[in-house]
Design a protein around this motif. Structure first.
Motif, short mmCIF file in Angstrom:
data_model
loop_
_atom_site.label_atom_id
_atom_site.label_comp_id
_atom_site.label_asym_id
_atom_site.label_seq_id
_atom_site.Cartn_x
_atom_site.Cartn_y
_atom_site.Cartn_z
N LEU B 138 0.82 -1.22 0.00
CA LEU B 138 0.00 0.00 0.00
C LEU B 138 0.86 1.27 0.00
CD1 LEU B 138 -2.91 -1.21 2.25
CD2 LEU B 138 -3.12 -0.36 -0.07
N SER B 139 2.01 1.21 0.67
CA SER B 139 2.91 2.38 0.64
C SER B 139 3.32 2.69 -0.79
CB SER B 139 4.17 2.12 1.46
OG SER B 139 3.83 1.80 2.78
N SER B 140 3.77 1.64 -1.50
CA SER B 140 4.26 1.88 -2.86
C SER B 140 3.09 2.23 -3.79
CB SER B 140 5.02 0.67 -3.38
OG SER B 140 4.24 -0.49 -3.28
N PHE B 141 1.92 1.65 -3.52
CA PHE B 141 0.74 1.97 -4.34
C PHE B 141 0.37 3.44 -4.21
CE2 PHE B 141 -3.86 2.73 -4.06
CZ PHE B 141 -4.24 2.45 -5.35
N PHE B 142 0.28 3.91 -2.97
CA PHE B 142 -0.12 5.31 -2.76
C PHE B 142 0.95 6.26 -3.30
CE2 PHE B 142 -3.32 3.72 0.24
CZ PHE B 142 -4.37 4.57 -0.06
N THR B 143 2.22 5.87 -3.17
CA THR B 143 3.28 6.74 -3.68
C THR B 143 3.20 6.87 -5.19
OG1 THR B 143 4.65 5.89 -1.90
CG2 THR B 143 5.75 7.20 -3.58
N LEU B 144 3.07 5.74 -5.87
CA LEU B 144 3.06 5.76 -7.34
C LEU B 144 1.81 6.47 -7.88
CD1 LEU B 144 3.99 4.93 -10.15
CD2 LEU B 144 3.06 2.67 -9.74
N VAL B 145 0.64 6.00 -7.44
CA VAL B 145 -0.60 6.57 -7.97
C VAL B 145 -0.77 8.02 -7.49
CG1 VAL B 145 -3.09 6.24 -8.18
CG2 VAL B 145 -1.60 4.27 -8.05
N GLY B 146 -0.33 8.27 -6.24
CA GLY B 146 -0.43 9.63 -5.71
C GLY B 146 0.47 10.60 -6.46
N THR B 147 1.67 10.16 -6.84
CA THR B 147 2.56 11.03 -7.61
C THR B 147 1.95 11.37 -8.96
OG1 THR B 147 4.44 9.98 -6.55
CG2 THR B 147 4.91 11.28 -8.50
N HIS B 148 1.32 10.39 -9.57
CA HIS B 148 0.65 10.66 -10.85
C HIS B 148 -0.49 11.66 -10.63
CE1 HIS B 148 -2.33 10.00 -14.04
NE2 HIS B 148 -1.28 9.87 -14.81
N GLY B 149 -1.27 11.43 -9.56
CA GLY B 149 -2.38 12.34 -9.27
C GLY B 149 -1.89 13.75 -9.00
N LEU B 150 -0.75 13.84 -8.31
CA LEU B 150 -0.16 15.16 -8.02
C LEU B 150 0.24 15.85 -9.32
CD1 LEU B 150 0.27 16.39 -5.23
CD2 LEU B 150 2.66 15.77 -5.40
N HIS B 151 0.78 15.09 -10.25
CA HIS B 151 1.13 15.67 -11.55
C HIS B 151 -0.12 16.21 -12.24
CE1 HIS B 151 5.14 13.92 -11.25
NE2 HIS B 151 5.46 14.53 -12.36
N VAL B 152 -1.20 15.43 -12.19
CA VAL B 152 -2.44 15.89 -12.83
C VAL B 152 -2.93 17.17 -12.14
CG1 VAL B 152 -4.83 15.28 -13.38
CG2 VAL B 152 -3.06 13.56 -13.55
N THR B 153 -2.79 17.21 -10.80
CA THR B 153 -3.22 18.40 -10.06
C THR B 153 -2.45 19.63 -10.54
OG1 THR B 153 -3.54 16.95 -8.18
CG2 THR B 153 -3.62 19.32 -7.76
N PHE B 154 -1.12 19.49 -10.65
CA PHE B 154 -0.33 20.63 -11.11
C PHE B 154 -0.64 20.96 -12.57
CE2 PHE B 154 2.27 19.72 -7.34
CZ PHE B 154 2.36 21.01 -6.85
N GLY B 155 -0.93 19.93 -13.36
CA GLY B 155 -1.35 20.18 -14.73
C GLY B 155 -2.63 20.99 -14.78
N MET B 156 -3.54 20.72 -13.83
CA MET B 156 -4.80 21.47 -13.74
C MET B 156 -4.53 22.93 -13.40
SD MET B 156 -7.55 19.66 -14.26
CE MET B 156 -8.76 20.61 -13.37
N ILE B 157 -3.63 23.16 -12.43
CA ILE B 157 -3.31 24.53 -12.05
C ILE B 157 -2.72 25.28 -13.25
CG2 ILE B 157 -1.81 25.95 -10.57
CD1 ILE B 157 -2.01 23.66 -8.48
N TRP B 158 -1.84 24.59 -13.96
CA TRP B 158 -1.21 25.16 -15.14
C TRP B 158 -2.26 25.47 -16.21
CZ3 TRP B 158 3.28 22.16 -18.01
CH2 TRP B 158 3.90 23.03 -18.92
N LEU B 159 -3.19 24.54 -16.38
CA LEU B 159 -4.24 24.69 -17.39
C LEU B 159 -5.10 25.92 -17.10
CD1 LEU B 159 -5.59 22.92 -19.78
CD2 LEU B 159 -7.31 22.42 -18.07
N ILE B 160 -5.49 26.07 -15.82
CA ILE B 160 -6.33 27.22 -15.45
C ILE B 160 -5.56 28.53 -15.66
CG2 ILE B 160 -7.49 28.34 -13.50
CD1 ILE B 160 -8.00 25.38 -12.48
N THR B 161 -4.26 28.50 -15.25
CA THR B 161 -3.43 29.68 -15.45
C THR B 161 -3.37 30.08 -16.92
OG1 THR B 161 -2.07 28.80 -13.67
CG2 THR B 161 -1.18 30.66 -14.89
N LEU B 162 -3.17 29.09 -17.78
CA LEU B 162 -3.07 29.38 -19.21
C LEU B 162 -4.40 29.86 -19.78
CD1 LEU B 162 -0.70 26.76 -20.83
CD2 LEU B 162 -0.35 29.16 -20.35
N MET B 163 -5.51 29.32 -19.24
CA MET B 163 -6.82 29.78 -19.73
C MET B 163 -7.00 31.26 -19.41
SD MET B 163 -9.36 26.58 -19.01
CE MET B 163 -10.82 27.40 -19.61
N ILE B 164 -6.56 31.65 -18.21
CA ILE B 164 -6.65 33.07 -17.84
C ILE B 164 -5.75 33.90 -18.75
CG2 ILE B 164 -6.16 34.73 -16.01
CD1 ILE B 164 -6.87 32.46 -14.02
#
Lengths: 145, 206
Positions: B138-164
């Motif tokens: 579970l540690s490695s699962f949360f780290t791997l999938v969580g890191t991907h999710g974190l990337h998507v989160t930052f991609g979302m922030i970037w996307l909103i910034t660019l839309m503005i």
């Protein structure tokens, strides 16, 4: 590809500064047909492995794992070609070179880790039917002394 | 030097390219190199999961925990967001600001849907007691999938910034370059997700 890098030189050198940034990069956008083809292929290559696993098509887990991995590999190539517009020509081949280098390092990392850790597990751990939270029984520990 | 003797001949040969061989806009190549290094981060996390993924510590296994229907839904969201971002890039190439913003917005909605499902999944797992502390798996699962999710989160922030930025400044050269970088980032995250749903979820339920 809408435009290859050599097309840069066919542009009017004067007066196009504003559009310079994107026009020369065939790497940055594809065509509608390309995106659609990539999407349909991806849907197919995603749906089949999900169906294979959820429908329990294969009796042997090893076969299922190999087949699913092959589908993933094909889908990664599809994404690279249709969505990331990977080809040997963009940026004079430097993107491709970087990608090949990365793939080599990734393969060494993954294969090396699994190989080493598999041998470590095979040699060090008393493998039961299930991984136990206690790797060694008290009797085993006593025998070790 | 041989160079000088030859150069003194009738037709002075050139041993270098006269035209500029550096790309005029190195940003995209540089960003590609960043993505490749990001790829190595994920390779290490995948290796970690591959090594620890069967160490359940007598806890729940992937077979007990994973809901493949939910994963299929998440995969669909990310795949759809990939093609809608492609549409945004096509509209950008046609210099249509309004429809570029529309497709970016649709991409953002799919990205948000993906994150919502993932947060729901994580919350559900933690509620069931399958926390990162439970086992190495579970540690490695949360780290791997969580890191991907974190990337998507930052991609979302970037996307909103660019839309503005596109809303305020329009499709200027700088914004086109930024959108092209985010395009690579977004499609790259989809490529990583292929590895995640295959290696973690599908093979984890075998």
């Amino acid at each position: 590809m809408s435009s290859a890098p050599p097309a840069v030189h066919s542009h009017d050198p004067a007066g196009h500064d504003a559009h310079h940034d994107h026009d020369e990069h065939g790497a940055s956008h594809g065509t509608f047909g390309g995106y659609l083809a990539g999407f349909l292929l991806s849907v197919l290559l995603t749906a089949i492995p999900f169906w294979l696993i959820m429908g329990d098509v294969f009796r042997s887990p090893t076969t299922a794992a190999i087949v699913v991995l092959v589908f993933a590999a094909i889908q990664i190539v599809v994404h690279m070609v249709y969505f990331l517009h990977m080809n040997s020509k963009s940026e004079s081949g430097w993107t491709m070179l970087a990608l090949i280098f990365t793939i080599v390092v990734v393969v060494i990392t993954l294969a090396g880790s699994f190989w080493v850790m598999h041998h470590l597990n095979a040699n060090m751990m008393p493998m039961g039917a299930h991984d136990d939270s206690m790797p060694m029984s008290p009797e085993g520990a006593r025998q070790m002394r | 030097m041989t160079t000088t003797t030859i150069a003194s001949g009738a037709a002075a040969p050139q041993f270098y390219t006269t035209e500029e061989h550096h790309p005029e806009n190195g940003t995209l190549l540089g960003f590609w190199l960043y993505l490749m290094s990001d790829c190595l981060i994920f390779a290490v996390l995948f290796a970690c999961y591959g090594v620890l993924g069967r160490s359940y510590a007598a806890g729940p296994s992937g077979k007990d925990l994973f809901d493949l229907g939910l994963v299929a839904l998440n995969t669909a969201f990310l795949l759809l967001s990939s093609i809608t971002y492609g549409f945004a890039m096509l509209e950008m190439a046609k210099n249509r600001k309004g429809s570029t913003l529309f497709w970016l917005g649709v991409t953002g909605l799919f990205g948000a849907a993906f994150l919502c499902v993932e947060v729901y999944e994580f919350a559900h797992l933690i509620h069931e007691g399958a926390t990162p502390q439970r086992s190495a798996f579970l540690s490695s699962f949360f780290t791997l999938v969580g890191t991907h999710g974190l990337h998507v989160t930052f991609g979302m922030i970037w996307l909103i910034t660019l839309m503005i930025q596109v809303t305020r400044r329009g499709l200027i050269a700088e914004n086109r370059r930024r959108l092209a970088c985010l395009s690579m980032f977004w499609h790259f995250l989809d490529v990583i997700w292929i590895g995640v749903f295959t290696f973690v979820y599908l093979m984890g339920t075998l």
